[in-house]
Scaffold this active site. Structure first.
Site, PDB file in Angstrom:
ATOM      1  N   HIS A   1       0.841  -1.206   0.000  1.00 28.82           N
ATOM      2  CA  HIS A   1       0.000   0.000   0.000  1.00 28.82           C
ATOM      3  C   HIS A   1       0.875   1.256   0.000  1.00 28.82           C
ATOM      4  CE1 HIS A   1      -3.127  -2.589   2.317  1.00 28.82           C
ATOM      5  NE2 HIS A   1      -3.615  -2.408   1.098  1.00 28.82           N
TER       6      HIS A   1
ATOM      7  N   LYS B   1     -17.650  -6.006   8.591  1.00 33.71           N
ATOM      8  CA  LYS B   1     -16.378  -6.739   8.666  1.00 33.71           C
ATOM      9  C   LYS B   1     -15.855  -6.732  10.099  1.00 33.71           C
ATOM     10  CE  LYS B   1     -13.914  -6.783   4.245  1.00 33.71           C
ATOM     11  NZ  LYS B   1     -12.715  -6.315   3.558  1.00 33.71           N
TER      12      LYS B   1
ATOM     13  N   SER C   1      -3.009  -7.557   3.246  1.00 34.83           N
ATOM     14  CA  SER C   1      -3.208  -7.411   4.692  1.00 34.83           C
ATOM     15  C   SER C   1      -3.564  -8.759   5.308  1.00 34.83           C
ATOM     16  CB  SER C   1      -4.331  -6.411   4.976  1.00 34.83           C
ATOM     17  OG  SER C   1      -4.036  -5.162   4.423  1.00 34.83           O
TER      18      SER C   1
ATOM     19  N   ARG D   1      -2.183  -6.267  -8.454  1.00 34.11           N
ATOM     20  CA  ARG D   1      -1.049  -7.135  -8.145  1.00 34.11           C
ATOM     21  C   ARG D   1      -0.927  -8.238  -9.194  1.00 34.11           C
ATOM     22  NH1 ARG D   1      -3.175  -8.113  -2.151  1.00 34.11           N
ATOM     23  NH2 ARG D   1      -4.979  -8.310  -3.489  1.00 34.11           N
TER      24      ARG D   1
HETATM   25  O1  PNS Z   1      -8.852  -2.839   0.447  1.00 36.15           O
HETATM   26  P1  PNS Z   1     -10.129  -3.416  -0.078  1.00 36.15           P
HETATM   27  O2  PNS Z   1     -10.873  -4.102   1.019  1.00 36.15           O
HETATM   28  O3  PNS Z   1      -9.880  -4.293  -1.296  1.00 36.15           O
HETATM   29  O4  PNS Z   1     -11.018  -2.170  -0.573  1.00 36.15           O
HETATM   30  C1  PNS Z   1     -12.319  -2.358  -1.104  1.00 36.15           C
HETATM   31  C2  PNS Z   1     -13.072  -1.017  -1.203  1.00 36.15           C
HETATM   32  C3  PNS Z   1     -13.119  -0.327   0.140  1.00 36.15           C
HETATM   33  C4  PNS Z   1     -12.377  -0.123  -2.198  1.00 36.15           C
HETATM   34  C5  PNS Z   1     -14.512  -1.328  -1.731  1.00 36.15           C
HETATM   35  O5  PNS Z   1     -15.066  -2.344  -0.949  1.00 36.15           O
HETATM   36  C6  PNS Z   1     -15.426  -0.105  -1.689  1.00 36.15           C
HETATM   37  O6  PNS Z   1     -15.255   0.828  -2.433  1.00 36.15           O
HETATM   38  N1  PNS Z   1     -16.422  -0.145  -0.769  1.00 36.15           N
HETATM   39  C7  PNS Z   1     -17.338   0.945  -0.529  1.00 36.15           C
HETATM   40  C8  PNS Z   1     -18.724   0.600  -1.035  1.00 36.15           C
HETATM   41  C9  PNS Z   1     -18.893   0.941  -2.490  1.00 36.15           C
HETATM   42  O7  PNS Z   1     -18.654   2.054  -2.912  1.00 36.15           O
HETATM   43  N2  PNS Z   1     -19.313  -0.057  -3.285  1.00 36.15           N
HETATM   44  C10 PNS Z   1     -19.523   0.131  -4.716  1.00 36.15           C
HETATM   45  C11 PNS Z   1     -18.281  -0.165  -5.528  1.00 36.15           C
HETATM   46  S1  PNS Z   1     -18.083  -1.895  -5.730  1.00 36.15           S
END
Ligand code: PNS
Length: 157
Positions: free
Chosen positions: A16, A40, A127, A89
């Site tokens: 990150h 979560k 993570s 990745r």
């Molecule tokens: O680090 P991560 O867990 O892969 O991040 C995922 C994240 C936070 C980017 C994604 O879950 C997100 O944007 N969640 C917020 C809800 C949202 O906007 N959902 C619509 C897009 S799929």
């Protein structure tokens, strides 16, 4: 131009951090946005994650850490950001990332997702992997910033 780098960051890893550093050279401002997701069960609270990010990015003057709830695009609008920054990745990331990018664009056509290829030494890193190694007492100091390694050792000791 302002970019939002959204994620769970539970905890922030060197992968990150690499992306944040590279993003900070491309954009005027990078907002590292920690999703506060009630569904979560995180290892660290949102406040702890923000503290970890702020400490490990203090050398980057155009980087800020913040938290948000709900939709990422709504947060982006609120922060007047038109770019979402994400790392890619390996091939298996692609499907989910493309789905998120398309979904976000259907929610707000003012948003663009910019992907940076993760530096290859971090292409295996996540993570979850860090937490798994730490849970079984393995070494993680080469995978996360120093302050995060300390927090994890404290958690599991
Ligand atoms: O680090 P991560 O867990 O892969 O991040 C995922 C994240 C936070 C980017 C994604 O879950 C997100 O944007 N969640 C917020 C809800 C949202 O906007 N959902 C619509 C897009 S799929």
């Amino acid at each position: 131009m302002i970019a939002i780098y959204p994620g769970s960051f539970d905890p922030i890893t060197l992968g990150h951090l690499d992306l944040i550093e590279r993003g900070s050279r491309l954009f005027d401002q990078v907002i590292v946005a920690v999703l506060s997701n009630p569904s979560k069960q995180p290892l660290f609270t949102v406040e702890q994650r923000l503290e970890q990010i702020r400490y490990s990015t203090q050398h980057l003057t155009n980087v800020e850490a913040d938290s948000f709830q709900g939709l990422t695009v709504e947060y982006a609008k609120q922060r007047q950001a038109k770019v979402l920054l994400r790392g890619l990745r390996v091939l298996s990331d692609f499907e989910m990332e493309l789905q998120m990018a398309h979904t976000n664009q259907t929610l707000w056509d003012g948003i663009e997702t910019v992907f940076l290829a993760t530096t290859k030494e971090y292409s295996f890193l996540s993570s979850s992997i860090v937490k798994e190694i730490a849970r079984f007492g393995g070494k993680i100091s080469h995978l996360v910033p120093e302050n995060v390694a300390r927090d994890i050792y404290l958690y599991y000791s």
